[in-house]
Motif scaffolding. Sequence first.
Motif, PDB file in Angstrom:
ATOM      1  N   GLU A  80     -10.601  46.443  -5.429  1.00  0.00           N
ATOM      2  CA  GLU A  80      -9.673  45.380  -4.663  1.00  0.00           C
ATOM      3  C   GLU A  80     -10.296  43.918  -5.409  1.00  0.00           C
ATOM      4  O   GLU A  80     -11.432  43.873  -5.157  1.00  0.00           O
ATOM      5  N   GLY A  81      -9.335  42.989  -5.642  1.00  0.00           N
ATOM      6  CA  GLY A  81     -10.052  41.730  -6.184  1.00  0.00           C
ATOM      7  C   GLY A  81     -10.318  41.673  -7.512  1.00  0.00           C
ATOM      8  O   GLY A  81     -10.892  40.612  -8.071  1.00  0.00           O
ATOM      9  N   TYR A 115      -8.722  54.906  -8.157  1.00  0.00           N
ATOM     10  CA  TYR A 115      -9.022  54.031  -7.158  1.00  0.00           C
ATOM     11  C   TYR A 115      -9.042  52.788  -8.036  1.00  0.00           C
ATOM     12  O   TYR A 115      -9.724  52.485  -9.112  1.00  0.00           O
ATOM     13  N   LYS A 116      -8.245  51.606  -7.389  1.00  0.00           N
ATOM     14  CA  LYS A 116      -8.410  50.419  -7.895  1.00  0.00           C
ATOM     15  C   LYS A 116      -9.513  49.694  -7.125  1.00  0.00           C
ATOM     16  O   LYS A 116      -9.459  49.450  -5.818  1.00  0.00           O
TER      17      LYS A 116
END
Length: 426
Positions: free
Chosen positions: A221-222, A218-219
């Motif tokens: 976000e931002g 999982y990345k």
Amino acid sequence: MLDPKLLKENPQAVKDMLNRRNMANFPLDELVTIDRRRRELIVETQELRQKKNVLAEAIARKKKAKQDASSELAQMKEVSSYLGDSEEELVKTEGRFKELMMVVPNMLHESVPTGKDEKDNVVVRQNGSAKKMNFAPKDHVDIAAALDLVDVERAAKVSGARFYYLKNELVKMNQALVNFALDFLSEHSYILVQPPYMIRRESMSGAVILGDFQDVIYKVEGEDLYMIGTSEHAIASMHMDEILDGKKLPIRYAGYSPCFRKEAGAHGKDMKGIFRVHQFEKVEQFVYCRPEDSWKEHERMLALSEEFYNRLGIPNRVMLLCSGDTGKISAKTYDIEAWMAGQNAYREIVSCSNCVDYQARRLGIRFRDRTNEETRLVHTLNSTLVATERTMVAILENYQTSNGTVEVPDALQKYMGGIKEIKPRN
């Protein structure tokens, strides 16, 4: 990352490895050509810089002596132009070289059998035998539902598929497995570590081939942060860009953390229950060692994982993964598969890998015994000790009884407040 010398001195060995891994389409010829051009440009650029320095000195001397330096100035202009072009090409070539080198898999150890997929993996040994049951065993999904131990329906409502609520005795068992694992590794001189659960891209790409893991991790976000899929990711990069004291090797870490995985490539597989989920807890072995000790350390890690499951009383077998099933950063991997009585099958619960110097080269981790000694790359190894959710699946299925209860393994009872059996609720 592979040693670039291997491309120059023995590209055929790399080609053979790619063929064994069923990766014959990898652009190896392009990489070899780019590497050759890269080395030519390095020499060319150095020679032009040296020539520019010589001309600069000559111009300075002539100007100081009030002599005509027009010839040298013309040459300087020409050399500067060539140097600019050479440096620009070198930057582009180095970029493409690094891009390809970061995705070339590790070389395989000679003992790894050649094969296409998991069907070609080899059974090394069997530990224990399946418990004979005088009734039709249930799978963990039915057992957990009957004993009110897991709620996946409400978890799906709250979070989506492949999430769960652990309940009642299974919460205690989860913690019991963690505490048993940490005590077990402490007894074998491991340093206990609870790592960050999010790490930066630089750290993650040093531990894994990031492009291959985009569908796994999982990345955030931002932000320049990724959720760890295992504590291996954070512990591998823990000593990034360091020179370790060789006299203190091996360094053995016991990493405890939750793990977060998309499981994007597992649609329709293990959708029920808690065997294949988006988050789980794990205690991981991670070792930094001298190159000459890494294969001994590999077998030691495997033996500890086997002993752990033997003490839990879970029948298991050791598998040597074939070339087509071995992860790209690993030179050799063993899996331990546990017998699942309710599924009438062996399922993977441990992965034990030796990455030799592959991760260390990406992360810049070296060692030396004395200050004036040349540094060498360490070897890194990793192995699951226990992934708690999968292990609880094995316990539920192997320790179920004919009257609908589940016995608690002797090794866990003291960690569960003396509970010996999980019984139906009134």
